[in-house]
Enzyme design. Structure first.
Site, PDB file in Angstrom:
ATOM      1  N   CYS A 150      -6.784  -6.984 -11.157  1.00  0.00           N
ATOM      2  CA  CYS A 150      -5.715  -8.549 -10.893  1.00  0.00           C
ATOM      3  C   CYS A 150      -6.287  -9.701 -11.769  1.00  0.00           C
ATOM      4  O   CYS A 150      -5.487 -10.385 -13.163  1.00  0.00           O
ATOM      5  CB  CYS A 150      -5.830  -8.772  -9.604  1.00  0.00           C
ATOM      6  SG  CYS A 150      -5.072  -8.124  -8.559  1.00  0.00           S
ATOM      7  N   GLU A 205       1.051  -0.985  -0.083  1.00  0.00           N
ATOM      8  CA  GLU A 205      -0.172   0.124  -0.367  1.00  0.00           C
ATOM      9  C   GLU A 205       0.823   1.267   0.103  1.00  0.00           C
ATOM     10  O   GLU A 205       2.100   1.070  -0.103  1.00  0.00           O
ATOM     11  CB  GLU A 205      -0.930  -0.265   1.012  1.00  0.00           C
ATOM     12  CG  GLU A 205      -1.876  -1.154   1.126  1.00  0.00           C
ATOM     13  CD  GLU A 205      -2.730  -1.418   1.918  1.00  0.00           C
ATOM     14  OE1 GLU A 205      -2.799  -0.904   3.181  1.00  0.00           O
ATOM     15  OE2 GLU A 205      -3.994  -1.663   1.913  1.00  0.00           O
ATOM     16  N   GLU A 214      -1.538 -10.214  -6.078  1.00  0.00           N
ATOM     17  CA  GLU A 214      -1.415 -11.295  -7.657  1.00  0.00           C
ATOM     18  C   GLU A 214      -0.737 -10.329  -8.470  1.00  0.00           C
ATOM     19  O   GLU A 214       0.505 -10.502  -9.388  1.00  0.00           O
ATOM     20  CB  GLU A 214      -2.867 -11.215  -7.390  1.00  0.00           C
ATOM     21  CG  GLU A 214      -3.730 -12.174  -7.183  1.00  0.00           C
ATOM     22  CD  GLU A 214      -4.422 -10.871  -5.672  1.00  0.00           C
ATOM     23  OE1 GLU A 214      -4.617  -9.477  -5.282  1.00  0.00           O
ATOM     24  OE2 GLU A 214      -5.688 -11.065  -6.139  1.00  0.00           O
TER      25      GLU A 214
HETATM   26  N1  THU Z   1      -5.725  -6.678  -2.238  1.00  0.00           N
HETATM   27  C1  THU Z   1      -5.282  -7.115  -2.811  1.00  0.00           C
HETATM   28  O1  THU Z   1      -4.149  -7.666  -2.691  1.00  0.00           O
HETATM   29  N2  THU Z   1      -5.567  -8.435  -3.577  1.00  0.00           N
HETATM   30  C2  THU Z   1      -7.261  -9.005  -3.993  1.00  0.00           C
HETATM   31  O2  THU Z   1      -7.432  -8.671  -4.660  1.00  0.00           O
HETATM   32  C3  THU Z   1      -7.950  -7.646  -3.317  1.00  0.00           C
HETATM   33  C4  THU Z   1      -7.291  -6.504  -2.893  1.00  0.00           C
HETATM   34  C5  THU Z   1      -5.320  -5.231  -1.367  1.00  0.00           C
HETATM   35  C6  THU Z   1      -5.188  -4.370  -2.302  1.00  0.00           C
HETATM   36  C7  THU Z   1      -5.159  -3.130  -0.372  1.00  0.00           C
HETATM   37  O3  THU Z   1      -3.936  -3.218   0.075  1.00  0.00           O
HETATM   38  C8  THU Z   1      -5.846  -3.730   0.508  1.00  0.00           C
HETATM   39  O4  THU Z   1      -6.295  -5.268  -0.050  1.00  0.00           O
HETATM   40  C9  THU Z   1      -7.234  -3.555   0.873  1.00  0.00           C
HETATM   41  O5  THU Z   1      -8.419  -3.569  -0.237  1.00  0.00           O
END
Ligand code: THU
Length: 133
Positions: A93, A44, A55
């Protein structure tokens, strides 16, 4: 590589999630046709939009190392401190998966002790890909 092993690697990758804003931690383990595994976690950012999903971290690591052929990805997620659980991949993704993977690409969701295998075509029907250009 057994599916449960790939899920366990995704769980390990989730430990490295950098998610101070959402506190939602995701891990992914991407298996190449040659048997190599690339791990990814969500990363993030204070500006929010630069955030990268687990992913895509795994895919971009692999593609940037010359990989193009993939058989499966395992994904786990959950709130920081909670045990890993089912986390559906976001639409962006899924689009990245569709760029490099065929309809039979296997997407494993759940955790290492309980998971379900989905085909990419089941998760992402009627997608727009290079076949449309
Ligand atoms: N997130 C992922 O890493 N993969 C996904 O497919 C869904 C969401 C992460 C993005 C963000 O850092 C957190 O989960 C909340 O949305």
């Amino acid at each position: 590589m057994k599916d449960a092993e790939l899920m366990a690697l995704a769980e390990a990758a989730r430990e490295r999630a950098y998610a101070p804003y959402s506190r939602f931690c995701v891990g992914a383990a991407l298996l190449t046709k040659g048997g190599k595994v690339y791990l990814g976690c969500n990363i993030e950012n204070a500006a929010y939009t630069p955030t990268n999903c687990a992913e895509r971290t795994a895919f971009f690591k692999a593609v940037s190392e010359g990989e193009r052929d993939f058989t499966a990805i395992a994904i786990v997620g959950g709130k920081a401190g909670d045990p890993p659980s089912f986390c559906a991949p976001c639409g962006v993704c899924r689009q990245v998966m569709a760029e490099f993977c065929g309809e039979d690409f296997k997407v494993l969701l759940g955790n290492s002790s309980r998971f379900t295998a989905f085909s990419l075509s089941a998760l992402f029907p009627y997608s727009f890909t290079k076949k449309d250009l």
